[in-house]
Design a protein around this motif. Structure first.
Motif, PDB file in Angstrom:
ATOM      1  N   PRO A 117     -12.994  15.686  11.840  1.00 44.66           N
ATOM      2  CA  PRO A 117     -13.221  14.955  10.591  1.00 44.66           C
ATOM      3  C   PRO A 117     -12.690  15.768   9.415  1.00 44.66           C
ATOM      4  O   PRO A 117     -12.860  16.987   9.369  1.00 44.66           O
ATOM      5  N   CYS A 118     -12.048  15.107   8.480  1.00 44.40           N
ATOM      6  CA  CYS A 118     -11.424  15.824   7.361  1.00 44.40           C
ATOM      7  C   CYS A 118     -12.427  16.588   6.513  1.00 44.40           C
ATOM      8  O   CYS A 118     -12.077  17.586   5.876  1.00 44.40           O
ATOM      9  N   LEU A 119     -13.670  16.123   6.461  1.00 44.74           N
ATOM     10  CA  LEU A 119     -14.629  16.734   5.551  1.00 44.74           C
ATOM     11  C   LEU A 119     -14.952  18.175   5.932  1.00 44.74           C
ATOM     12  O   LEU A 119     -15.271  18.987   5.065  1.00 44.74           O
ATOM     13  N   CYS A 188      -6.368  15.814  10.482  1.00 42.37           N
ATOM     14  CA  CYS A 188      -7.782  15.460  10.489  1.00 42.37           C
ATOM     15  C   CYS A 188      -7.905  13.953  10.371  1.00 42.37           C
ATOM     16  O   CYS A 188      -6.919  13.256  10.125  1.00 42.37           O
ATOM     17  N   CYS A 190     -10.709  10.413   9.319  1.00 42.11           N
ATOM     18  CA  CYS A 190     -11.828  10.002   8.470  1.00 42.11           C
ATOM     19  C   CYS A 190     -12.787   9.050   9.183  1.00 42.11           C
ATOM     20  O   CYS A 190     -13.693   8.501   8.554  1.00 42.11           O
ATOM     21  N   SER A 193     -16.822   9.860   8.870  1.00 43.59           N
ATOM     22  CA  SER A 193     -17.177  10.452   7.576  1.00 43.59           C
ATOM     23  C   SER A 193     -18.463   9.908   6.974  1.00 43.59           C
ATOM     24  O   SER A 193     -18.931  10.413   5.954  1.00 43.59           O
ATOM     25  N   ARG A 196     -19.441   9.493   3.165  1.00 46.55           N
ATOM     26  CA  ARG A 196     -18.417  10.229   2.422  1.00 46.55           C
ATOM     27  C   ARG A 196     -17.010   9.730   2.797  1.00 46.55           C
ATOM     28  O   ARG A 196     -16.024  10.420   2.564  1.00 46.55           O
ATOM     29  N   ARG A 197     -16.958   8.538   3.347  1.00 45.34           N
ATOM     30  CA  ARG A 197     -15.667   7.998   3.793  1.00 45.34           C
ATOM     31  C   ARG A 197     -14.674   7.894   2.629  1.00 45.34           C
ATOM     32  O   ARG A 197     -13.494   8.222   2.766  1.00 45.34           O
ATOM     33  N   CYS A 200     -13.263  11.244   1.850  1.00 42.76           N
ATOM     34  CA  CYS A 200     -12.338  11.656   2.903  1.00 42.76           C
ATOM     35  C   CYS A 200     -10.986  10.966   2.749  1.00 42.76           C
ATOM     36  O   CYS A 200      -9.930  11.604   2.833  1.00 42.76           O
ATOM     37  N   ARG A 204      -7.135  12.567   2.153  1.00 47.52           N
ATOM     38  CA  ARG A 204      -5.936  12.256   2.936  1.00 47.52           C
ATOM     39  C   ARG A 204      -4.866  11.611   2.061  1.00 47.52           C
ATOM     40  O   ARG A 204      -3.669  11.835   2.255  1.00 47.52           O
TER      41      ARG A 204
END
Length: 251
Positions: A117-119, A188, A190, A193, A196-197, A200, A204
């Motif tokens: 996940p990007c977070l 990464c 999303c 997320s 927090r989508r 995220c 990106r």
């Protein structure tokens, strides 16, 4: 002017600036130019050993790998390092070599792993004294300008490319997503997320929906030679949020 350039830079000037057969591989040409420069080759050999060589076998020294990648872009001649980073590929094998060169598994994740996940890397970057100022510099340098052709004034493109290169060797290092375009993205996703989508996707979007970054990379692809004038700059810090970019993720 030409007499003051090192032999490797002259070689790069000829390789990237002359008429080339359609089948010539510019990534190979850039690698040859780096090999011809002692400093570029030494720094390149250092990150290859840390990230792809025996040092990475049986246990990846991730911190050392990332540090070696950052040293390459901080200390190698920009004309040579950026030519390696932004060289256009026309076939899958070239694209895979380019991906492994600047976003190797040792720097990001073990082989076969799914994108995280990007977070997670974003939160880590926000706490890092190395990564945070580089991300802030990228946001500032690559923020699209309303009304500018392709979203990025010509004079802004070199700084955008340098700031992008400054992210290589960090937890959020982006790279090309295919061998058919100049599109880039961080490694990464999303999908997980939660609430927090939106944050995220905004992160990106700094790479995937950034007209200034796209045009800066494409300008290098089509010209190449402006890299000879590009010099590394500092990565200024700041107190603003790493996602306070205004139009930085749009386009």
């Amino acid at each position: 002017m030409a007499r003051s350039l090192r032999p490797a830079l002259l070689l790069l000037l000829l390789l990237l600036g002359s008429a080339r057969p359609s089948g010539e591989n510019r990534c190979v040409a850039a690698a040859e130019a780096c090999t011809g420069d002692a400093r570029c080759q030494r720094l390149r050999a250092e990150y290859v050993a840390r990230c792809l060589g025996r040092a990475a076998a049986g246990g990846c020294p991730r911190a050392r790998c990332r540090r070696a990648l950052r040293r390459f872009f901080a200390r190698a001649p920009p004309a040579l390092s950026l030519a390696l980073l932004f060289c256009p590929c026309a076939e899958p094998a070239c694209a895979e070599r380019r991906r492994q060169t600047f976003a190797p598994a040792c720097a990001l994740a073990p082989p076969g792993a799914s994108p995280p996940p990007c977070l997670a890397p974003l939160d880590g970057c926000a706490r890092s004294r190395v990564c945070r100022p580089r991300l802030l510099a990228f946001q500032a340098a690559c923020a699209p300008v309303p009304g500018a052709p392709d979203g990025c004034p010509q004079e802004q493109a070199p700084g955008c490319r340098r700031a992008y290169a400054g992210l290589v060797g960090t937890a959020i290092a982006p790279n090309f997503v295919d061998n058919a375009s100049a599109r880039v993205a961080p490694w990464c996703a999303c999908g997980a997320s939660g609430n927090r989508r939106e944050e995220c996707e905004a992160f990106r979007g700094l790479f995937t929906r950034n007209r200034c970054l796209d045009s800066a990379i494409q300008a290098f692809d089509s010209g190449g030679l402006p890299a000879l004038r590009e010099q590394p700059g500092p990565y200024p810090g700041g107190e603003r949020s790493v996602l306070q970019v205004g139009a930085g993720g749009g386009g």
